[in-house]
Design an enzyme around this catalytic site. Structure first.
Site, PDB file in Angstrom:
ATOM      1  N   HIS A  29      33.638  66.406 -34.771  1.00 40.86           N
ATOM      2  CA  HIS A  29      34.358  65.293 -34.149  1.00 40.86           C
ATOM      3  C   HIS A  29      33.485  64.036 -34.106  1.00 40.86           C
ATOM      4  CE1 HIS A  29      36.530  62.830 -31.332  1.00 40.86           C
ATOM      5  NE2 HIS A  29      35.619  62.998 -30.386  1.00 40.86           N
ATOM      6  N   ARG A  30      32.251  64.179 -33.660  1.00 37.74           N
ATOM      7  CA  ARG A  30      31.358  63.013 -33.619  1.00 37.74           C
ATOM      8  C   ARG A  30      31.101  62.473 -35.023  1.00 37.74           C
ATOM      9  NH1 ARG A  30      29.056  66.117 -29.485  1.00 37.74           N
ATOM     10  NH2 ARG A  30      27.309  66.844 -30.739  1.00 37.74           N
TER      11      ARG A  30
END
Length: 187
Positions: A29-30
Site C-alpha cells: 500500500h505504501r
C-alpha cells in the site's frame, strides 16, 4: 494488463502467514501510494484454498514496464527475506478475469450516528431511531489487518473476489491495488 508478479510468502517459524501477509500488504500500500495510483492491481490466487483467509500468495497485475518499475523501487525493504518473487511474467493466453475489490463493513452504528448528528443537526434520540445498534454489519470475507498511519488505529480491509468472467473490464486501481469495477486477469 499483460504481465504479473507473484509474491509468495516463505514459511517462517516466528511469524504466521497471516501476520506476514498483513505486513507485506501494508508495504505494498505504501509503495503504491508512492508509485502513483491506477495502473497496478492485486489479487490473491490462493483465496479459495485458504479456508477463509487470503492464502500465502499476492499477485500484482499491470503492464510489464509498470511492474518492472514498481518492483525496482524499495517498497519491499524488510520483507525480502520473507517472500519469493516470481516475475514479471506474461499473463497466460486464455486467462479469464475478475474484479477484486474492497468491501467496507458498516460495523459501528455509534460512529454513524455521530456523523448523522453532526451533518443534519438532529437530536441523539432521532439518530438512534434512524440507525439502531442492530444495523451493525458483520462481514464473512477474508481481510488484511492494517494500521492507519494517520490515527494509529488498526482496521480490517475486507477483500472480495467477484465471480470470474470472460471479458476484461477496464478501469483504475486505488492505493490498495483494488478496484470496484476494473478486472484483473485470473489464472
Amino acid at each position: 494488463m499483460d504481465a504479473f508478479v507473484d509474491l509468495t510468502l516463505l514459511p517462517d517459524p516466528e511469524f504466521p502467514a497471516t501476520t506476514l501477509m498483513n505486513a507485506l500488504f501494508s508495504k505494498l500500500h505504501r509503495g503504491l501510494v508512492g508509485h502513483g495510483e491506477g495502473t497496478i492491481g492485486v489479487s490473491f490466487p490462493d483465496v479459495e484454498d485458504a479456508h477463509r483467509g487470503l492464502g500465502s500468495r499476492l499477485r500484482l497485475h499491470g503492464s510489464a514496464a509498470d511492474l518492472r518499475d514498481f518492483m525496482g523501487a524499495d517498497w519491499l525493504t524488510g520483507m525480502r527475506d520473507h517472500v519469493a518473487i516470481d516475475g514479471p511474467a506474461p499473463v497466460p493466453a486464455g486467462a479469464r478475469h475478475r474484479v477484486v475489490r474492497r468491501v467496507q463493513a458498516h460495523s459501528n452504528p455509534e460512529r454513524e450516528r455521530r456523523r448523522l448528528i453532526a451533518r443534519k443537526g438532529i437530536a441523539p434520540e432521532e439518530a438512534l431511531a434512524a440507525i439502531p445498534d442492530s444495523r451493525a454489519e458483520q462481514l464473512d470475507l477474508p481481510f488484511i489487518l492494517l494500521s492507519s498511519r494517520s490515527t494509529g488505529q488498526q482496521f480490517r480491509l475486507f477483500i472480495e473476489h467477484l465471480p470470474v468472467v470472460d471479458e476484461p473490464r477496464p478501469g483504475t486501481f486505488g492505493s490498495y491495488g483494488l478496484s470496484p469495477t476494473a478486472t484483473i486477469p485470473w489464472f
